[in-house]
Design an enzyme around this catalytic site. Structure first.
Site, mmCIF file in Angstrom:
data_model
loop_
_atom_site.group_PDB
_atom_site.id
_atom_site.type_symbol
_atom_site.label_atom_id
_atom_site.label_comp_id
_atom_site.label_asym_id
_atom_site.label_seq_id
_atom_site.Cartn_x
_atom_site.Cartn_y
_atom_site.Cartn_z
ATOM 1 N N HIS A 293 0.848 -1.193 0.000
ATOM 2 C CA HIS A 293 0.000 0.000 0.000
ATOM 3 C C HIS A 293 0.884 1.244 0.000
ATOM 4 O O HIS A 293 1.649 1.459 0.941
ATOM 5 C CB HIS A 293 -0.875 -0.018 1.252
ATOM 6 C CG HIS A 293 -2.074 0.861 1.178
ATOM 7 N ND1 HIS A 293 -2.009 2.224 1.083
ATOM 8 C CD2 HIS A 293 -3.392 0.563 1.190
ATOM 9 C CE1 HIS A 293 -3.233 2.730 1.053
ATOM 10 N NE2 HIS A 293 -4.095 1.739 1.118
ATOM 11 N N HIS A 336 -1.897 2.459 11.466
ATOM 12 C CA HIS A 336 -0.644 3.198 11.543
ATOM 13 C C HIS A 336 -0.697 4.305 12.591
ATOM 14 O O HIS A 336 -1.769 4.722 13.041
ATOM 15 C CB HIS A 336 -0.273 3.786 10.175
ATOM 16 C CG HIS A 336 -1.281 4.742 9.597
ATOM 17 N ND1 HIS A 336 -2.513 4.371 9.142
ATOM 18 C CD2 HIS A 336 -1.216 6.088 9.391
ATOM 19 C CE1 HIS A 336 -3.175 5.407 8.672
ATOM 20 N NE2 HIS A 336 -2.414 6.471 8.826
ATOM 21 N N GLU A 342 -3.698 14.387 10.931
ATOM 22 C CA GLU A 342 -4.609 14.228 9.802
ATOM 23 C C GLU A 342 -6.027 14.661 10.171
ATOM 24 O O GLU A 342 -6.658 14.068 11.051
ATOM 25 C CB GLU A 342 -4.631 12.761 9.350
ATOM 26 C CG GLU A 342 -3.260 12.201 9.003
ATOM 27 C CD GLU A 342 -3.284 10.709 8.746
ATOM 28 O OE1 GLU A 342 -4.371 10.102 8.858
ATOM 29 O OE2 GLU A 342 -2.222 10.146 8.434
ATOM 30 N N TYR A 351 -15.858 6.234 2.361
ATOM 31 C CA TYR A 351 -14.404 6.100 2.455
ATOM 32 C C TYR A 351 -14.078 4.648 2.769
ATOM 33 O O TYR A 351 -14.691 4.042 3.665
ATOM 34 C CB TYR A 351 -13.870 7.036 3.533
ATOM 35 C CG TYR A 351 -12.388 6.941 3.771
ATOM 36 C CD1 TYR A 351 -11.488 7.129 2.729
ATOM 37 C CD2 TYR A 351 -11.879 6.659 5.034
ATOM 38 C CE1 TYR A 351 -10.120 7.039 2.943
ATOM 39 C CE2 TYR A 351 -10.521 6.585 5.259
ATOM 40 C CZ TYR A 351 -9.639 6.770 4.208
ATOM 41 O OH TYR A 351 -8.286 6.676 4.416
ATOM 42 N N HIS A 366 -7.176 12.589 13.512
ATOM 43 C CA HIS A 366 -6.205 11.683 14.102
ATOM 44 C C HIS A 366 -4.911 12.473 14.255
ATOM 45 O O HIS A 366 -4.202 12.706 13.277
ATOM 46 C CB HIS A 366 -6.000 10.458 13.209
ATOM 47 C CG HIS A 366 -7.265 9.726 12.901
ATOM 48 N ND1 HIS A 366 -7.628 9.370 11.619
ATOM 49 C CD2 HIS A 366 -8.271 9.322 13.714
ATOM 50 C CE1 HIS A 366 -8.792 8.748 11.657
ATOM 51 N NE2 HIS A 366 -9.208 8.716 12.910
ATOM 52 N N HIS A 372 -4.655 4.766 14.385
ATOM 53 C CA HIS A 372 -5.917 4.720 13.655
ATOM 54 C C HIS A 372 -5.791 3.754 12.492
ATOM 55 O O HIS A 372 -4.714 3.252 12.193
ATOM 56 C CB HIS A 372 -6.338 6.112 13.175
ATOM 57 C CG HIS A 372 -5.291 6.849 12.399
ATOM 58 N ND1 HIS A 372 -4.163 7.391 12.986
ATOM 59 C CD2 HIS A 372 -5.191 7.146 11.080
ATOM 60 C CE1 HIS A 372 -3.422 7.991 12.064
ATOM 61 N NE2 HIS A 372 -4.013 7.838 10.892
#
Length: 442
Positions: A293, A336, A342, A351, A366, A372
């Site tokens: 990713h 992560h 963020e 989402y 976050h 999160h």
């Protein structure tokens, strides 16, 4: 008004543009001749210091019916926005490291224009110190009538979520429906009309370095947001006299002054600091075609650099419709913790990491080093899904990402929109480990 076409645009991010609503209004060969055509005044509008390097210097020469100084004395204004809007540093409450999420605000019942429709959610840095950002939402159901606005605290990045905005600025008009963004330079005067009767969205107030396109690095010459897709207004002026009000936000306080004419009386302009719009659907997303990713930085549309290379004061990042084809890969955003903070919003759709509770018009935060990731149901679904090409469509989420931790407003921390049960979305995460190398979700 001028006779230029409705919504006629100039193209190219940060380019030196020139446009005139009357032929011959722009001086040739010099910016401030002794006498300007049509009896206009020359006025320079600077978004950077005079001595900023040429590549970063932003200024525009305006040729207007009256200079900006032709206005009344400022007086403190105790408006609705003064009660709802906070300017960094925000310290009215202590911000915990909790993961937070909010519902979308309902449209107001009372008449509310764009100015009075702002509500602050969070912010960081300092407007006076020219670092950090403020994050606000807006809900409006009334045009700005004989009222104009100037934000002296920062550059405005506006993200409509529902309902279009029609921005009348000193440089001309911008039509900004949902699916577009608009940026208005610090100190630019404008008013807002609502073609669809009401509007809701997000605002990022950038106190730091001006927004610019991120470098492409190894991606090369193409991809991400292209310069040519940014649109600037052509000159279109108001020659109106009467009783008007200019509202100015300065150092976090609102002021008003009387003005006997429209301040949007710029007949021609030339320069590289002006409001602009961008259609998010034009973003050319990059993604993996093998495995793993990639970091969300590959979805950066605009960035405000800080003093540390590669660490942004603000990154504006989007998660647009795209193909997902990675092999042997957990495809939603992974779990992560991040040095960056963020603040996310959702324009439309769902989402992929939060299929329940993260709604269009809502938002989440976050902060730095707060863990999160996908909710429990999304984790199990993605861990057992058949790995074939999937098209993420009818969705558009975004993120205001900053090197500075966000402090929330009292309204955000204790107000009715906060989803106090947000952390519960991770309570269903199960223990699959049992010492067996083949353990996992069946």
């Amino acid at each position: 008004m001028s006779q230029t076409q409705e919504f006629d645009y100039l193209h190219g991010f940060g380019n030196e543009h020139e446009t005139e609503a009357l032929p011959g209004a722009l001086p040739q060969g010099r910016f401030s001749p002794q006498k300007v055509a049509y009896g206009l005044y020359a006025e320079q509008f600077s978004s950077t210091a005079f001595t900023a390097p040429r590549a970063h210097n932003r200024r525009t020469w305006m040729y207007r019916i009256r200079p900006s100084v032709a206005q009344g004395e400022y007086q403190a204004l105790d408006c609705k926005a003064q009660q709802q809007v906070r300017t960094a540093p925000i310290d009215e409450v202590v911000t915990p490291p909790s993961m937070m999420r909010w519902d979308a605000a309902a449209m107001p019942e009372a008449p509310t224009d764009f100015i009075d429709g702002w509500v602050t959610m969070a912010g960081n840095g300092s407007a006076a110190g020219q670092t950090g950002v403020g994050v606000h939402t807006y809900c409006a159901n009334q045009n700005m009538d004989k009222r104009y606005f100037c934000n002296a605290d920062g550059e405005l990045l506006i993200v409509p979520q529902q309902g279009a905005l029609l921005l009348f600025t000193e440089c001309g008009k911008l039509h900004v429906p949902s699916g577009y963004i608009a940026v208005i330079p610090r100190g630019m005067k404008f008013k807002v009309e609502l073609p669809e009767g009401s509007a809701r969205g997000y605002i990022c107030e950038n106190y730091g370095s001006l927004l610019e396109l991120p470098e492409r690095g190894p991606v090369g010459a193409n991809g991400y947001a292209n310069d040519r897709d940014f649109q600037y207004p052509t000159a279109a002026y108001e020659d109106l006299e009467g009783e008007f009000e200019l509202v100015t936000k300065y150092s976090g306080h609102y002021y008003r002054c009387d003005i006997d004419h429209s301040p949007l009386d710029v007949v021609a302009w030339v320069g590289n600091t002006a409001p602009y719009r961008y259609e998010l659907a034009r973003f050319n997303a990059m993604n993996t075609v093998t495995f793993d990713h990639p970091d969300p930085s590959i979805f950066t549309v605009l960035t405000s650099p800080s003093g540390t290379p590669g660490v942004a004061n603000l990154d504006f990042v989007i998660f647009p419709p795209r193909w997902m084809v990675a092999e042997d890969t957990f495809r939603p955003p992974w779990y992560h913790r991040n040095v960056m903070s963020e603040f996310m919003g959702l324009i439309e759709g769902v989402y992929d990491a939060k299929e329940d509770g993260f709604v269009p018009g809502g938002c989440s935060l976050h902060n730095s080093m707060s863990p999160h990731g996908p909710e429990a149901a999304v984790f199990e679904k993605a861990s057992t899904a058949k790995l074939e090409p999937v098209r993420y469509q009818d969705t558009m989420a975004f993120m205001f990402e900053s090197r500075y931790a966000f402090n929330v407003s009292k309204f955000a921390l204790d107000g009715p929109l906060r989803q106090h049960n947000y952390p519960d979305c991770w309570k269903g995460l199960k223990k699959f480990y049992n010492g067996d190398i083949d353990a996992g979700i069946e």
